[in-house]
Design an enzyme around this catalytic site. Structure first.
Site, PDB file in Angstrom:
ATOM      1  N   LEU A 124       0.823  -1.212   0.000  1.00  0.00           N
ATOM      2  CA  LEU A 124       0.000   0.000   0.000  1.00  0.00           C
ATOM      3  C   LEU A 124       0.856   1.261   0.000  1.00  0.00           C
ATOM      4  O   LEU A 124       0.737   2.120  -0.874  1.00  0.00           O
ATOM      5  CB  LEU A 124      -0.929   0.008   1.223  1.00  0.00           C
ATOM      6  CG  LEU A 124      -1.711   1.295   1.497  1.00  0.00           C
ATOM      7  CD1 LEU A 124      -2.658   1.595   0.328  1.00  0.00           C
ATOM      8  CD2 LEU A 124      -2.506   1.179   2.801  1.00  0.00           C
ATOM      9  N   THR A 125       1.757   1.388   0.981  1.00  0.00           N
ATOM     10  CA  THR A 125       2.537   2.614   1.165  1.00  0.00           C
ATOM     11  C   THR A 125       3.438   2.898  -0.027  1.00  0.00           C
ATOM     12  O   THR A 125       4.027   1.990  -0.614  1.00  0.00           O
ATOM     13  CB  THR A 125       3.388   2.506   2.445  1.00  0.00           C
ATOM     14  OG1 THR A 125       2.527   2.267   3.550  1.00  0.00           O
ATOM     15  CG2 THR A 125       4.170   3.782   2.690  1.00  0.00           C
ATOM     16  N   GLU A 126       3.544   4.186  -0.369  1.00  0.00           N
ATOM     17  CA  GLU A 126       4.390   4.639  -1.470  1.00  0.00           C
ATOM     18  C   GLU A 126       5.308   5.761  -0.995  1.00  0.00           C
ATOM     19  O   GLU A 126       5.115   6.302   0.099  1.00  0.00           O
ATOM     20  CB  GLU A 126       3.522   5.130  -2.634  1.00  0.00           C
ATOM     21  CG  GLU A 126       2.643   4.057  -3.232  1.00  0.00           C
ATOM     22  CD  GLU A 126       1.840   4.521  -4.434  1.00  0.00           C
ATOM     23  OE1 GLU A 126       1.100   3.707  -4.990  1.00  0.00           O
ATOM     24  OE2 GLU A 126       1.960   5.713  -4.812  1.00  0.00           O
ATOM     25  N   GLY A 130       1.618   7.694   2.339  1.00  0.00           N
ATOM     26  CA  GLY A 130       1.676   6.815   3.492  1.00  0.00           C
ATOM     27  C   GLY A 130       0.312   6.726   4.131  1.00  0.00           C
ATOM     28  O   GLY A 130      -0.563   5.968   3.713  1.00  0.00           O
ATOM     29  N   SER A 131       0.091   7.559   5.134  1.00  0.00           N
ATOM     30  CA  SER A 131      -1.210   7.558   5.810  1.00  0.00           C
ATOM     31  C   SER A 131      -2.327   8.040   4.892  1.00  0.00           C
ATOM     32  O   SER A 131      -3.483   7.670   5.050  1.00  0.00           O
ATOM     33  CB  SER A 131      -1.132   8.433   7.066  1.00  0.00           C
ATOM     34  OG  SER A 131      -0.237   7.876   8.007  1.00  0.00           O
ATOM     35  N   PHE A 155       8.650   0.627   2.142  1.00  0.00           N
ATOM     36  CA  PHE A 155       8.574   0.073   3.508  1.00  0.00           C
ATOM     37  C   PHE A 155       7.673  -1.157   3.564  1.00  0.00           C
ATOM     38  O   PHE A 155       6.921  -1.344   4.520  1.00  0.00           O
ATOM     39  CB  PHE A 155       8.049   1.120   4.507  1.00  0.00           C
ATOM     40  CG  PHE A 155       8.768   2.433   4.491  1.00  0.00           C
ATOM     41  CD1 PHE A 155      10.149   2.500   4.348  1.00  0.00           C
ATOM     42  CD2 PHE A 155       8.075   3.631   4.644  1.00  0.00           C
ATOM     43  CE1 PHE A 155      10.815   3.723   4.350  1.00  0.00           C
ATOM     44  CE2 PHE A 155       8.733   4.844   4.653  1.00  0.00           C
ATOM     45  CZ  PHE A 155      10.111   4.899   4.500  1.00  0.00           C
ATOM     46  N   ILE A 156       7.752  -2.018   2.564  1.00  0.00           N
ATOM     47  CA  ILE A 156       6.830  -3.150   2.488  1.00  0.00           C
ATOM     48  C   ILE A 156       7.390  -4.326   3.295  1.00  0.00           C
ATOM     49  O   ILE A 156       8.391  -4.945   2.921  1.00  0.00           O
ATOM     50  CB  ILE A 156       6.562  -3.555   1.029  1.00  0.00           C
ATOM     51  CG1 ILE A 156       6.059  -2.332   0.235  1.00  0.00           C
ATOM     52  CG2 ILE A 156       5.555  -4.689   0.976  1.00  0.00           C
ATOM     53  CD1 ILE A 156       4.837  -1.646   0.820  1.00  0.00           C
ATOM     54  N   GLY A 341      22.067   2.570  33.863  1.00  0.00           N
ATOM     55  CA  GLY A 341      23.091   2.388  32.847  1.00  0.00           C
ATOM     56  C   GLY A 341      22.993   1.045  32.158  1.00  0.00           C
ATOM     57  O   GLY A 341      23.269   0.925  30.951  1.00  0.00           O
ATOM     58  N   GLU A 364       0.274   0.563  10.528  1.00  0.00           N
ATOM     59  CA  GLU A 364      -1.197   0.419  10.602  1.00  0.00           C
ATOM     60  C   GLU A 364      -1.863   1.769  10.894  1.00  0.00           C
ATOM     61  O   GLU A 364      -2.973   1.827  11.435  1.00  0.00           O
ATOM     62  CB  GLU A 364      -1.616  -0.604  11.678  1.00  0.00           C
ATOM     63  CG  GLU A 364      -0.890  -1.923  11.612  1.00  0.00           C
ATOM     64  CD  GLU A 364      -1.376  -2.812  10.492  1.00  0.00           C
ATOM     65  OE1 GLU A 364      -2.476  -2.590   9.986  1.00  0.00           O
ATOM     66  OE2 GLU A 364      -0.636  -3.738  10.127  1.00  0.00           O
TER      67      GLU A 364
END
Length: 386
Positions: A124-126, A130-131, A155-156, A341, A364
């Protein structure tokens, strides 16, 4: 809506044992090599983890949403990379076919997904979408009995290992909004598909993402999900709504592990002649974490039950995803603080979880997108009631 408590408990026992005996001991190896051993992936197949949500008629376990949540609460008490191996097949990669696919599409793909023979990925994302999923630019042009697909997805998750993609592409260039988007099943071996380098990420080593480039890829018209153009955005939103409950459960499971490790450290670490768990300010961080964890778990299970009951859970899914993922980040931050630490050192693992869980607030739909969805739903419902 847990259908068979005894069967579910047997599955949960198997998952707990798998996490304890196989996954936790492999965490450092995965962090160092950026690879999950194939033997572990094969064991996931044998446990049926790839088919958790796929109907029994196609070889899956057909868990309800609530049952799926309980499995994730156990499976995710280890490095999130392990869940990522099955996550796209169990969730966003297969659910579009299950929800909106034709009988023939389900029969062709779901049995292979259920066994883990084929890993599904959700494209979906390009680079510039994105959203704002409706603004995607990847195109699918109808030419006779196939579509010609061109575009780049970014980001697949699991793309380098995928056997198929649930792809969102624009089939109607005249419609610049959601109505011009359709969803497709794309065989990952199709000519014209190429992959970018593995992304170098902040965390979650072992979970691989990369660009997927589609260059004149021929996709059979029969692979248009539901055989209907213009329904892709609706399919994506239904898939993501279910996925948000899934990710909320993932965040709760990880937070359980992080808090347990922080508590154990506080019992063993001595300062000023006593265990640091006796110091009230450490107790405050433990207590805040436990209370928020409990709230997130209750929200997630409630949203799952409502979805199983057939209710519209857009608001509940977004609320659970937003609260649980933000909670997990706060628990991880407090855990680093409790360890002091040592929390900053790789050998204790908390710094790895601190980096790993940061992603939960992004995929998501980011926290900010969840806020928009929740508020819009509130305003819409208030106007409808006026």
């Amino acid at each position: 809506m847990i259908r068979d408590p005894e069967t579910l408990e047997a599955l949960l026992d198997s998952v707990r044992r798998f996490v304890r005996e196989r996954l936790v001991p492999a965490e450092n190896e995965v962090a160092e090599t950026d690879e999950i051993p194939e033997a572990i992936v094969q064991e996931m197949r044998e446990l049926g983890l790839f088919g958790l949500t796929i109907p029994e008629q196609f070889g899956g376990l057909e868990l309800t949403m609530e049952e799926e949540v309980h499995v994730l609460l156990e499976l995710c008490q280890t490095s999130p990379a392990f869940r990522s191996v099955i996550g796209t097949t169990v969730g966003i990669g297969s659910q579009g076919i299950l929800m909106d696919g034709t009988d023939a599409q389900k029969a062709e793909w779901l049995p292979r997904l259920a066994t883990g023979e084929v890993i599904a990925s959700f494209a979906l994302t390009e680079p510039e979408a994105g959203s704002d999923a409706a603004s995607l630019r990847t195109t699918a042009v109808k030419q006779g009995d196939h579509y010609l697909v061109n575009g780049t997805k970014r980001f697949i998750t699991n793309a380098p290992h995928a056997g198929m993609f649930t792809l969102m592409a624009r089939t109607n260039p005249a419609d610049k909004g959601a109505g011009g988007v359709s969803s497709f099943i794309v065989d990952a071996k199709s000519p014209g598909i190429s992959f970018g380098k593995y992304d170098k990420k902040m965390g979650q080593r072992g979970a691989h993402t990369c660009d997927v480039i589609f260059d004149n890829v021929k996709v059979p018209a029969a692979n248009l999900i539901g055989l209907q153009e213009g329904q892709g955005f609706k399919t994506a939103m239904k898939v993501l709504e279910k996925g948000r409950i899934h990710i909320a459960a993932v965040a709760v499971g990880c937070a359980k592990r992080i808090l347990r490790d922080a508590l154990q450290y506080s019992l063993e670490r001595k300062q000023f002649g006593q265990a640091i768990c006796d110091f009230q300010l450490v107790q405050a961080m433990l207590a805040d974490s436990q209370a928020e964890l409990y709230a997130a778990e209750c929200m997630t299970i409630d949203a799952a039950r409502r979805r199983d009951a057939g209710q519209n859970v857009s608001t509940e899914a977004s609320s659970a995803k937003m609260f649980a993922t933000e909670m997990c980040g706060r628990v991880a931050d407090r855990a680093v603080q409790i360890l002091g630490g040592s929390g900053y050192m790789a050998e204790y693992g908390i710094e790895r979880f601190y980096r790993d869980v940061r992603l939960f607030r992004l995929y998501e739909g980011t926290t900010q997108i969840q806020q928009i969805i929740i508020a819009r739903n509130m305003v819409r419902d208030a106007k409808a009631a006026a």
